[in-house]
Design a protein around this motif. Sequence first.
Motif, PDB file in Angstrom:
ATOM      1  N   ARG A  56       0.832  -1.208   0.000  1.00 50.94           N
ATOM      2  CA  ARG A  56       0.000   0.000   0.000  1.00 50.94           C
ATOM      3  C   ARG A  56       0.862   1.252   0.000  1.00 50.94           C
ATOM      4  O   ARG A  56       0.556   2.242  -0.672  1.00 50.94           O
ATOM      5  N   HIS A  57       1.980   1.214   0.733  1.00 46.49           N
ATOM      6  CA  HIS A  57       2.887   2.360   0.771  1.00 46.49           C
ATOM      7  C   HIS A  57       3.482   2.627  -0.613  1.00 46.49           C
ATOM      8  O   HIS A  57       3.588   3.785  -1.040  1.00 46.49           O
ATOM      9  N   ALA A  58       3.875   1.559  -1.298  1.00 41.87           N
ATOM     10  CA  ALA A  58       4.477   1.716  -2.624  1.00 41.87           C
ATOM     11  C   ALA A  58       3.473   2.313  -3.615  1.00 41.87           C
ATOM     12  O   ALA A  58       3.824   3.165  -4.444  1.00 41.87           O
ATOM     13  N   ARG A  59       2.223   1.865  -3.520  1.00 39.54           N
ATOM     14  CA  ARG A  59       1.200   2.403  -4.428  1.00 39.54           C
ATOM     15  C   ARG A  59       0.929   3.874  -4.138  1.00 39.54           C
ATOM     16  O   ARG A  59       0.769   4.680  -5.055  1.00 39.54           O
ATOM     17  N   TRP A  60       0.864   4.222  -2.850  1.00 40.78           N
ATOM     18  CA  TRP A  60       0.636   5.630  -2.495  1.00 40.78           C
ATOM     19  C   TRP A  60       1.785   6.500  -2.995  1.00 40.78           C
ATOM     20  O   TRP A  60       1.562   7.590  -3.535  1.00 40.78           O
ATOM     21  N   PHE A  61       3.007   6.010  -2.809  1.00 39.21           N
ATOM     22  CA  PHE A  61       4.179   6.778  -3.236  1.00 39.21           C
ATOM     23  C   PHE A  61       4.160   6.991  -4.747  1.00 39.21           C
ATOM     24  O   PHE A  61       4.457   8.083  -5.235  1.00 39.21           O
TER      25      PHE A  61
END
Length: 273
Positions: free
Chosen positions: A93-98
Amino acid sequence: MAGSPVADLVVILKTLPTTEAVTALGNKVVEGVKETEPNEILTMLTNESGCEVSSADATVKIRVTTIPPNLKKLDPSIHLPAKVMQASLAAVRHARWFEENAHHSSIKVLIRILKYLRTRFPGLEPLNPWIIDLLAHYAIMNNPSRTPLSINIAFRRCLSLLSAGFFLPRSVGIVDPCEGNGMRVHTTLTLEQQDQVAFTAQTLLRVLSHGGYKKILGLEGDASIATEMSVWDGVVVTPSEKAYEPPTETKEEDKDEEEGDENGDEVMESQDS
């Protein structure tokens, strides 16, 4: 800032991940690499989150998890720990948000600088990659004009925020955009770590204010400026000291003894009466 060729990779399985499945996955990756690079010497080590495949030049950390519905079916005796796999899903989820929100080049440069400072100064080590990503994005993009700040201004702003207690208890901080409960990202740090980050940033900010950016960025000297007194054009910069003191066990033991004495006195009084 170079010299850290380490990559993180998350693999999501539709089945329940066992230690045997993780080992098989790691060996499959090694076999695939050797098909294209037969002379490459690789090692594969398993851990609680997955496995690591390493060569002489680089390391790939493979984090293994499963789809969310499977998390309720896990057997602790044969499957990977649930908390570890939840953390791996959070990393996705962090990678997608970034990718969607932090694509500006200045943010990426500032992240690299902050990650380097984290390795250079032990006081900043508690800042994990996700906190650094959000801090860099906040410092550059969160301003009245909503236009990206330059790197030098954003870098000073990062140290100013941390110095002012941005990641201390009762601070608004930064709300985790990938969690729906309004959690502040700095609450994952212990109270001691929050204090450590604050007083280290205070010292670095004072050094930066007197022209010591080269020592902060590692262009000159070592990391002692964060822990030892330094002089800049006649101005003495003394490192900040910690403010947080963990509760001592002796005080709790004294209270227990006092309560025990009081209870004993009450028993004696009742017996006398």
